[in-house]
Motif scaffolding. Structure first.
Motif, PDB file in Angstrom:
ATOM      1  N   GLU A  34     135.096   3.264  -5.242  1.00  0.00           N
ATOM      2  CA  GLU A  34     133.943   2.449  -4.303  1.00  0.00           C
ATOM      3  C   GLU A  34     134.644   1.231  -3.982  1.00  0.00           C
ATOM      4  O   GLU A  34     134.206   0.696  -2.775  1.00  0.00           O
ATOM      5  N   GLU A  35     135.426   0.558  -4.895  1.00  0.00           N
ATOM      6  CA  GLU A  35     135.883  -0.702  -4.463  1.00  0.00           C
ATOM      7  C   GLU A  35     136.883  -0.419  -3.094  1.00  0.00           C
ATOM      8  O   GLU A  35     137.031  -1.141  -2.403  1.00  0.00           O
ATOM      9  N   ALA A  36     137.662   0.618  -3.178  1.00  0.00           N
ATOM     10  CA  ALA A  36     138.792   0.954  -1.884  1.00  0.00           C
ATOM     11  C   ALA A  36     137.784   0.931  -0.950  1.00  0.00           C
ATOM     12  O   ALA A  36     138.354   0.892   0.291  1.00  0.00           O
ATOM     13  N   MET A  37     136.812   1.883  -1.048  1.00  0.00           N
ATOM     14  CA  MET A  37     135.782   2.185   0.291  1.00  0.00           C
ATOM     15  C   MET A  37     135.177   0.862   0.821  1.00  0.00           C
ATOM     16  O   MET A  37     135.041   0.706   1.812  1.00  0.00           O
ATOM     17  N   LYS A  38     134.639   0.041  -0.146  1.00  0.00           N
ATOM     18  CA  LYS A  38     134.109  -1.143   0.429  1.00  0.00           C
ATOM     19  C   LYS A  38     135.131  -2.062   1.151  1.00  0.00           C
ATOM     20  O   LYS A  38     134.841  -2.540   2.130  1.00  0.00           O
ATOM     21  N   GLN A  39     136.423  -1.961   0.658  1.00  0.00           N
ATOM     22  CA  GLN A  39     137.495  -2.831   1.328  1.00  0.00           C
ATOM     23  C   GLN A  39     137.817  -2.177   2.496  1.00  0.00           C
ATOM     24  O   GLN A  39     138.131  -2.948   3.512  1.00  0.00           O
ATOM     25  N   ALA A  53     132.697   0.478   9.734  1.00  0.00           N
ATOM     26  CA  ALA A  53     132.370  -0.298   8.557  1.00  0.00           C
ATOM     27  C   ALA A  53     131.331  -0.037   8.139  1.00  0.00           C
ATOM     28  O   ALA A  53     131.051   0.219   6.679  1.00  0.00           O
ATOM     29  N   VAL A  54     129.986   0.448   8.648  1.00  0.00           N
ATOM     30  CA  VAL A  54     128.635   0.752   8.198  1.00  0.00           C
ATOM     31  C   VAL A  54     129.041   2.077   7.362  1.00  0.00           C
ATOM     32  O   VAL A  54     128.484   2.412   6.209  1.00  0.00           O
ATOM     33  N   THR A  55     129.993   3.107   7.912  1.00  0.00           N
ATOM     34  CA  THR A  55     130.098   4.384   7.199  1.00  0.00           C
ATOM     35  C   THR A  55     130.656   4.096   5.957  1.00  0.00           C
ATOM     36  O   THR A  55     130.525   4.883   5.244  1.00  0.00           O
ATOM     37  N   SER A  56     131.785   3.336   5.995  1.00  0.00           N
ATOM     38  CA  SER A  56     132.512   3.149   4.681  1.00  0.00           C
ATOM     39  C   SER A  56     131.792   2.578   3.745  1.00  0.00           C
ATOM     40  O   SER A  56     131.755   2.599   2.665  1.00  0.00           O
ATOM     41  N   PHE A  57     130.725   1.514   4.184  1.00  0.00           N
ATOM     42  CA  PHE A  57     129.789   0.734   3.259  1.00  0.00           C
ATOM     43  C   PHE A  57     128.803   1.903   2.678  1.00  0.00           C
ATOM     44  O   PHE A  57     128.399   1.971   1.584  1.00  0.00           O
ATOM     45  N   GLU A  72     127.225  -3.435  -5.605  1.00  0.00           N
ATOM     46  CA  GLU A  72     126.102  -2.766  -4.528  1.00  0.00           C
ATOM     47  C   GLU A  72     125.567  -3.653  -4.005  1.00  0.00           C
ATOM     48  O   GLU A  72     125.479  -3.460  -2.699  1.00  0.00           O
ATOM     49  N   ILE A  73     125.149  -4.547  -4.321  1.00  0.00           N
ATOM     50  CA  ILE A  73     124.384  -5.766  -3.573  1.00  0.00           C
ATOM     51  C   ILE A  73     124.944  -6.364  -2.723  1.00  0.00           C
ATOM     52  O   ILE A  73     124.801  -6.617  -1.359  1.00  0.00           O
ATOM     53  N   ASP A  74     126.355  -6.737  -2.886  1.00  0.00           N
ATOM     54  CA  ASP A  74     127.492  -7.309  -2.329  1.00  0.00           C
ATOM     55  C   ASP A  74     127.897  -6.409  -1.113  1.00  0.00           C
ATOM     56  O   ASP A  74     127.828  -6.725   0.205  1.00  0.00           O
ATOM     57  N   ILE A  75     127.840  -4.898  -1.440  1.00  0.00           N
ATOM     58  CA  ILE A  75     128.112  -3.930  -0.186  1.00  0.00           C
ATOM     59  C   ILE A  75     127.038  -4.003   0.839  1.00  0.00           C
ATOM     60  O   ILE A  75     127.229  -4.047   2.021  1.00  0.00           O
ATOM     61  N   CYS A  76     125.703  -4.207   0.320  1.00  0.00           N
ATOM     62  CA  CYS A  76     124.591  -3.917   1.259  1.00  0.00           C
ATOM     63  C   CYS A  76     124.547  -5.358   2.071  1.00  0.00           C
ATOM     64  O   CYS A  76     124.207  -5.054   3.371  1.00  0.00           O
ATOM     65  N   TYR A  77     125.091  -6.579   1.675  1.00  0.00           N
ATOM     66  CA  TYR A  77     125.287  -7.712   2.421  1.00  0.00           C
ATOM     67  C   TYR A  77     126.140  -7.315   3.596  1.00  0.00           C
ATOM     68  O   TYR A  77     125.873  -7.656   4.930  1.00  0.00           O
ATOM     69  N   TYR A  78     127.238  -6.692   3.355  1.00  0.00           N
ATOM     70  CA  TYR A  78     128.195  -6.663   4.238  1.00  0.00           C
ATOM     71  C   TYR A  78     127.808  -5.498   5.212  1.00  0.00           C
ATOM     72  O   TYR A  78     128.085  -5.515   6.577  1.00  0.00           O
ATOM     73  N   LYS A  79     126.892  -4.302   4.521  1.00  0.00           N
ATOM     74  CA  LYS A  79     126.597  -3.337   5.678  1.00  0.00           C
ATOM     75  C   LYS A  79     125.450  -4.017   6.696  1.00  0.00           C
ATOM     76  O   LYS A  79     125.798  -3.613   7.703  1.00  0.00           O
ATOM     77  N   ALA A  80     124.564  -4.972   6.296  1.00  0.00           N
ATOM     78  CA  ALA A  80     123.627  -5.397   7.035  1.00  0.00           C
ATOM     79  C   ALA A  80     124.633  -6.494   7.979  1.00  0.00           C
ATOM     80  O   ALA A  80     123.956  -6.220   9.316  1.00  0.00           O
ATOM     81  N   ALA A  81     125.358  -6.930   7.712  1.00  0.00           N
ATOM     82  CA  ALA A  81     126.220  -7.680   8.698  1.00  0.00           C
ATOM     83  C   ALA A  81     126.916  -6.809   9.532  1.00  0.00           C
ATOM     84  O   ALA A  81     126.894  -7.147  10.717  1.00  0.00           O
ATOM     85  N   ALA A  82     127.542  -5.790   9.272  1.00  0.00           N
ATOM     86  CA  ALA A  82     127.934  -4.771  10.151  1.00  0.00           C
ATOM     87  C   ALA A  82     127.017  -4.134  10.960  1.00  0.00           C
ATOM     88  O   ALA A  82     127.097  -4.320  12.508  1.00  0.00           O
ATOM     89  N   GLN A  83     125.773  -4.079  10.522  1.00  0.00           N
ATOM     90  CA  GLN A  83     124.680  -3.215  11.405  1.00  0.00           C
ATOM     91  C   GLN A  83     124.108  -4.359  12.329  1.00  0.00           C
ATOM     92  O   GLN A  83     124.213  -4.029  13.647  1.00  0.00           O
TER      93      GLN A  83
END
Length: 151
Positions: A34-39, A53-57, A72-83
């Motif tokens: 999960e951490e590798a995919m987030k990175q 990025a969205v696909t990876s998140f 997971e909350i952190d990943i959602c923030y990154y995902k929203a930014a990418a979107q």
């Protein structure tokens, strides 16, 4: 208008960096995969590959087995930014809304969702989100100034 969009992007990236650092300090229990995919998503985001990025998140989130922790909350923030950066404003709004369904006291999610509403020209919804953020954290005067500048 172009300058405002760039300014909003910088704000989002800056906020994400702070949230990411805080999450790294308190996160534990998530898988290396999960951490590798987030990175991988963070790297794609930095390279301007927002769809990748969205696909990876999304892949990273699928590895959480339905658990919602700080990671997971952190990943959602990154995902929203990418979107948002991909021009998928509605999808970014949906991601922030999902964060708020999980935690109705999430000041940053209200603030960031309000920023997107404001950029989209929906002043009423932006104001409602900004009001909620300020009610939850009334002593964040820096946020008051950012909201004022945004409006």
């Amino acid at each position: 208008m172009m300058r405002d969009g760039l300014h909003l992007r910088r704000k989002i990236v800056s906020l994400l960096a702070g949230i990411g650092l805080a999450t790294m300090l308190v996160s534990c229990g998530y898988s290396e995969e999960e951490e590798a995919m987030k990175q991988k998503g963070v790297d794609a985001l930095g390279a301007g590959d927002y769809a990748g990025a969205v696909t990876s998140f999304n892949s990273a989130l699928s590895m959480s087995n339905g658990r919602v922790r700080a990671e997971e909350i952190d990943i959602c923030y990154y995902k929203a930014a990418a979107q948002y950066l991909a021009g998928e404003e509605q999808e970014a709004l949906n991601t922030y809304t999902a964060l708020l369904r999980f935690d109705q006291k999430n000041v940053d999610a209200y603030y960031l969702r309000g920023m997107i509403y404001a950029k989209m020209g929906n002043a009423e919804k932006a104001k409602a989100d900004f009001d909620k953020a300020m009610k939850l954290d009334p002593k964040d005067y820096e946020r008051y100034l950012r909201i004022y500048r945004n409006l």
